[in-house]
Design a protein around this motif. Sequence first.
Motif, PDB file in Angstrom:
ATOM      1  N   GLY A 187       1.952 -31.653  38.437  1.00 23.29           N
ATOM      2  CA  GLY A 187       3.017 -32.205  38.035  1.00 23.29           C
ATOM      3  C   GLY A 187       4.231 -31.512  38.415  1.00 23.29           C
ATOM      4  N   VAL A 188       4.399 -30.996  39.733  1.00 27.46           N
ATOM      5  CA  VAL A 188       5.472 -30.200  40.285  1.00 27.46           C
ATOM      6  C   VAL A 188       6.386 -31.320  41.148  1.00 27.46           C
ATOM      7  CG1 VAL A 188       6.316 -28.376  41.495  1.00 27.46           C
ATOM      8  CG2 VAL A 188       4.353 -28.299  39.659  1.00 27.46           C
ATOM      9  N   THR A 189       7.548 -31.201  40.781  1.00 23.16           N
ATOM     10  CA  THR A 189       8.538 -31.933  41.898  1.00 23.16           C
ATOM     11  C   THR A 189       9.580 -31.062  42.359  1.00 23.16           C
ATOM     12  OG1 THR A 189       9.887 -32.641  39.887  1.00 23.16           O
ATOM     13  CG2 THR A 189       8.260 -34.123  40.489  1.00 23.16           C
ATOM     14  N   ASN A 190      10.041 -31.464  43.551  1.00 23.37           N
ATOM     15  CA  ASN A 190      11.331 -30.952  44.222  1.00 23.37           C
ATOM     16  C   ASN A 190      10.957 -29.448  44.458  1.00 23.37           C
ATOM     17  OD1 ASN A 190      12.712 -33.475  44.227  1.00 23.37           O
ATOM     18  ND2 ASN A 190      13.015 -33.004  41.991  1.00 23.37           N
ATOM     19  N   GLY A 191       9.628 -28.999  44.787  1.00 26.45           N
ATOM     20  CA  GLY A 191       9.540 -27.597  45.024  1.00 26.45           C
ATOM     21  C   GLY A 191       9.822 -27.228  46.544  1.00 26.45           C
ATOM     22  N   GLN A 192       9.766 -25.836  46.710  1.00 26.19           N
ATOM     23  CA  GLN A 192       9.849 -25.330  48.004  1.00 26.19           C
ATOM     24  C   GLN A 192       8.851 -24.240  48.010  1.00 26.19           C
ATOM     25  OE1 GLN A 192      11.809 -26.232  50.667  1.00 26.19           O
ATOM     26  NE2 GLN A 192      12.573 -27.957  49.316  1.00 26.19           N
ATOM     27  N   PHE A 193       8.074 -24.245  48.997  1.00 33.78           N
ATOM     28  CA  PHE A 193       6.925 -23.284  49.085  1.00 33.78           C
ATOM     29  C   PHE A 193       6.708 -22.767  50.483  1.00 33.78           C
ATOM     30  CE2 PHE A 193       6.066 -26.338  45.926  1.00 33.78           C
ATOM     31  CZ  PHE A 193       6.128 -25.562  44.633  1.00 33.78           C
ATOM     32  N   ALA A 194       6.969 -21.355  50.796  1.00 36.13           N
ATOM     33  CA  ALA A 194       6.688 -21.110  52.505  1.00 36.13           C
ATOM     34  C   ALA A 194       6.530 -19.732  52.228  1.00 36.13           C
ATOM     35  CB  ALA A 194       8.351 -21.185  52.753  1.00 36.13           C
ATOM     36  N   ARG A 195       5.806 -19.377  53.343  1.00 28.78           N
ATOM     37  CA  ARG A 195       5.684 -18.141  53.906  1.00 28.78           C
ATOM     38  C   ARG A 195       4.602 -17.156  52.828  1.00 28.78           C
ATOM     39  NH1 ARG A 195      10.803 -18.739  54.219  1.00 28.78           N
ATOM     40  NH2 ARG A 195      10.793 -17.509  52.439  1.00 28.78           N
ATOM     41  N   ASN A 196       3.673 -17.946  52.346  1.00 31.84           N
ATOM     42  CA  ASN A 196       2.895 -17.397  51.199  1.00 31.84           C
ATOM     43  C   ASN A 196       1.555 -17.239  52.143  1.00 31.84           C
ATOM     44  OD1 ASN A 196       4.173 -17.326  48.780  1.00 31.84           O
ATOM     45  ND2 ASN A 196       4.227 -19.843  49.131  1.00 31.84           N
ATOM     46  N   ASN A 197       0.687 -15.829  51.689  1.00 31.61           N
ATOM     47  CA  ASN A 197      -0.447 -15.616  52.450  1.00 31.61           C
ATOM     48  C   ASN A 197      -1.602 -15.507  51.441  1.00 31.61           C
ATOM     49  OD1 ASN A 197      -2.368 -13.720  53.722  1.00 31.61           O
ATOM     50  ND2 ASN A 197      -0.993 -13.583  55.261  1.00 31.61           N
ATOM     51  N   PHE A 198      -2.760 -16.309  51.987  1.00 28.74           N
ATOM     52  CA  PHE A 198      -3.903 -16.468  50.876  1.00 28.74           C
ATOM     53  C   PHE A 198      -5.118 -15.696  51.668  1.00 28.74           C
ATOM     54  CE2 PHE A 198      -1.192 -20.188  50.475  1.00 28.74           C
ATOM     55  CZ  PHE A 198      -0.852 -20.187  48.936  1.00 28.74           C
ATOM     56  N   GLN A 199      -5.455 -14.581  51.005  1.00 27.98           N
ATOM     57  CA  GLN A 199      -6.598 -13.636  51.765  1.00 27.98           C
ATOM     58  C   GLN A 199      -7.917 -14.136  50.997  1.00 27.98           C
ATOM     59  OE1 GLN A 199      -6.680 -11.849  54.564  1.00 27.98           O
ATOM     60  NE2 GLN A 199      -9.109 -11.979  54.019  1.00 27.98           N
ATOM     61  N   SER A 200      -8.920 -14.837  51.741  1.00 29.43           N
ATOM     62  CA  SER A 200     -10.208 -14.955  51.014  1.00 29.43           C
ATOM     63  C   SER A 200     -10.246 -16.291  49.883  1.00 29.43           C
ATOM     64  CB  SER A 200     -10.704 -13.840  50.565  1.00 29.43           C
ATOM     65  OG  SER A 200     -11.230 -12.974  51.394  1.00 29.43           O
ATOM     66  N   TYR A 201      -9.218 -16.940  49.847  1.00 27.74           N
ATOM     67  CA  TYR A 201      -8.924 -18.112  49.061  1.00 27.74           C
ATOM     68  C   TYR A 201      -9.536 -19.534  49.826  1.00 27.74           C
ATOM     69  CZ  TYR A 201      -6.084 -15.516  45.624  1.00 27.74           C
ATOM     70  OH  TYR A 201      -5.560 -15.068  44.596  1.00 27.74           O
ATOM     71  N   PRO A 202     -10.516 -20.107  49.181  1.00 25.61           N
ATOM     72  CA  PRO A 202     -10.839 -21.241  49.907  1.00 25.61           C
ATOM     73  C   PRO A 202      -9.774 -22.418  50.123  1.00 25.61           C
ATOM     74  CG  PRO A 202     -11.908 -21.151  47.711  1.00 25.61           C
ATOM     75  CD  PRO A 202     -11.342 -19.999  48.092  1.00 25.61           C
ATOM     76  N   VAL A 203      -8.953 -22.469  49.040  1.00 27.96           N
ATOM     77  CA  VAL A 203      -7.974 -23.475  49.056  1.00 27.96           C
ATOM     78  C   VAL A 203      -6.582 -22.679  48.801  1.00 27.96           C
ATOM     79  CG1 VAL A 203      -6.958 -25.683  47.960  1.00 27.96           C
ATOM     80  CG2 VAL A 203      -9.533 -25.126  48.091  1.00 27.96           C
ATOM     81  N   GLY A 204      -5.691 -22.887  49.901  1.00 26.08           N
ATOM     82  CA  GLY A 204      -4.250 -22.335  49.366  1.00 26.08           C
ATOM     83  C   GLY A 204      -3.392 -22.967  48.518  1.00 26.08           C
ATOM     84  N   TYR A 205      -3.286 -24.209  48.516  1.00 26.39           N
ATOM     85  CA  TYR A 205      -2.334 -25.326  47.794  1.00 26.39           C
ATOM     86  C   TYR A 205      -3.055 -26.250  47.111  1.00 26.39           C
ATOM     87  CZ  TYR A 205       1.551 -22.898  49.665  1.00 26.39           C
ATOM     88  OH  TYR A 205       2.685 -21.982  50.060  1.00 26.39           O
ATOM     89  N   HIS A 206      -3.370 -26.524  45.963  1.00 26.00           N
ATOM     90  CA  HIS A 206      -4.092 -27.642  45.372  1.00 26.00           C
ATOM     91  C   HIS A 206      -3.146 -28.373  44.416  1.00 26.00           C
ATOM     92  CE1 HIS A 206      -7.487 -29.576  43.567  1.00 26.00           C
ATOM     93  NE2 HIS A 206      -7.199 -29.273  42.323  1.00 26.00           N
ATOM     94  N   LEU A 207      -3.122 -29.691  44.743  1.00 25.79           N
ATOM     95  CA  LEU A 207      -2.188 -30.588  43.960  1.00 25.79           C
ATOM     96  C   LEU A 207      -2.782 -31.426  43.189  1.00 25.79           C
ATOM     97  CD1 LEU A 207      -0.590 -29.388  46.364  1.00 25.79           C
ATOM     98  CD2 LEU A 207       0.782 -31.454  46.493  1.00 25.79           C
ATOM     99  N   ILE A 208      -2.294 -31.588  41.905  1.00 31.73           N
ATOM    100  CA  ILE A 208      -2.892 -32.348  40.857  1.00 31.73           C
ATOM    101  C   ILE A 208      -1.698 -33.078  40.193  1.00 31.73           C
ATOM    102  CG2 ILE A 208      -4.985 -31.489  40.703  1.00 31.73           C
ATOM    103  CD1 ILE A 208      -4.077 -29.931  38.313  1.00 31.73           C
ATOM    104  N   GLY A 209      -2.062 -34.265  39.449  1.00 37.01           N
ATOM    105  CA  GLY A 209      -1.077 -34.713  38.580  1.00 37.01           C
ATOM    106  C   GLY A 209       0.226 -35.483  39.168  1.00 37.01           C
ATOM    107  N   ALA A 210       1.153 -35.731  38.847  1.00 35.63           N
ATOM    108  CA  ALA A 210       2.223 -36.488  39.702  1.00 35.63           C
ATOM    109  C   ALA A 210       3.104 -35.395  40.378  1.00 35.63           C
ATOM    110  CB  ALA A 210       3.036 -37.429  38.449  1.00 35.63           C
ATOM    111  N   CYS A 211       2.822 -34.991  41.542  1.00 34.68           N
ATOM    112  CA  CYS A 211       3.386 -34.104  42.360  1.00 34.68           C
ATOM    113  C   CYS A 211       4.358 -34.903  43.416  1.00 34.68           C
ATOM    114  CB  CYS A 211       2.539 -32.933  42.861  1.00 34.68           C
ATOM    115  SG  CYS A 211       1.825 -32.078  41.991  1.00 34.68           S
ATOM    116  N   GLN A 212       5.767 -34.816  43.351  1.00 35.26           N
ATOM    117  CA  GLN A 212       6.747 -35.494  44.101  1.00 35.26           C
ATOM    118  C   GLN A 212       7.475 -34.477  45.028  1.00 35.26           C
ATOM    119  OE1 GLN A 212       8.401 -38.733  42.069  1.00 35.26           O
ATOM    120  NE2 GLN A 212       6.539 -39.606  41.845  1.00 35.26           N
ATOM    121  N   ASN A 213       7.822 -34.939  46.280  1.00 35.38           N
ATOM    122  CA  ASN A 213       8.947 -34.363  47.070  1.00 35.38           C
ATOM    123  C   ASN A 213       8.880 -32.810  46.920  1.00 35.38           C
ATOM    124  OD1 ASN A 213      11.390 -34.453  48.390  1.00 35.38           O
ATOM    125  ND2 ASN A 213      12.773 -34.157  46.651  1.00 35.38           N
ATOM    126  N   ASN A 214       7.727 -32.216  47.303  1.00 33.72           N
ATOM    127  CA  ASN A 214       7.374 -30.874  47.618  1.00 33.72           C
ATOM    128  C   ASN A 214       7.212 -30.375  49.227  1.00 33.72           C
ATOM    129  OD1 ASN A 214       7.252 -29.706  44.673  1.00 33.72           O
ATOM    130  ND2 ASN A 214       5.603 -31.685  44.825  1.00 33.72           N
TER     131      ASN A 214
END
Length: 219
Positions: A187-214
């Motif tokens: 349920g996140v809106t208007n977010g900025q997500f950049a230059r993140n590093n995920f080591q050994s994670y099967p999923v980097g970003y997981h969106l649920i709920g009413a997410c808009q304009n990210n």
Amino acid sequence: NVVVKGDTPIGGFDRGLVVRSLLNYSFTGCSVYGSTNVSDEGYAVDGAGVCVDIRFYDNYAYNVNVGMMLPDYTEGIHFQGYEFVNVNIGILEYYVAGRSTLSADKCGSNAHKIGSGHINAYTHTMFLNASHFIKINGLLLLNNLQNNPALSSGIWLANTNWPSIGDVMFYTPTTRPDNFFGIVLDGVTNGQFARNNFQSYPVGYHLIGACQNNNISDS
């Protein structure tokens, strides 16, 4: 500088340092050493919705359930140079009945800055609910997953508007199951997500709920 620890490794306190209904102050150079299966919170900020302008610099918490608990309305907390190690959740922002004189819809936060630090957590390094206009960057986050929870994440961000997460290193020692996420946007809106590093994670970003304009880029 304050040091809080139990008398024995298995007998001690429930909460380390708790500040209620104050504004414009600093936690600096404090250490909290918890006791196994006893100590719930290293640090906590709660009260009556006047918890504004707080500096949390160079503090340490070890062997507690939650490193920093934020059950009240807070504004303008600046985290820098902190260490939360061997915790279940590093930073937990979530309304708890009886901890604030405000109602649940009035709690949450505005304008936190979570800067360079290190969190070693089992379930979530951070679980933040209604953390608006928050900026998180320059961290090293480690998930150990010893308790094998149904869902685990580096950062779980819920019901939040205008967040920013960047330049964060997410690390877990081995490859994890599919229910293990780097960043959960719930349920996140208007977010900025950049230059993140995920080591050994099967999923980097997981969106649920009413997410808009990210905007997600360079990760």
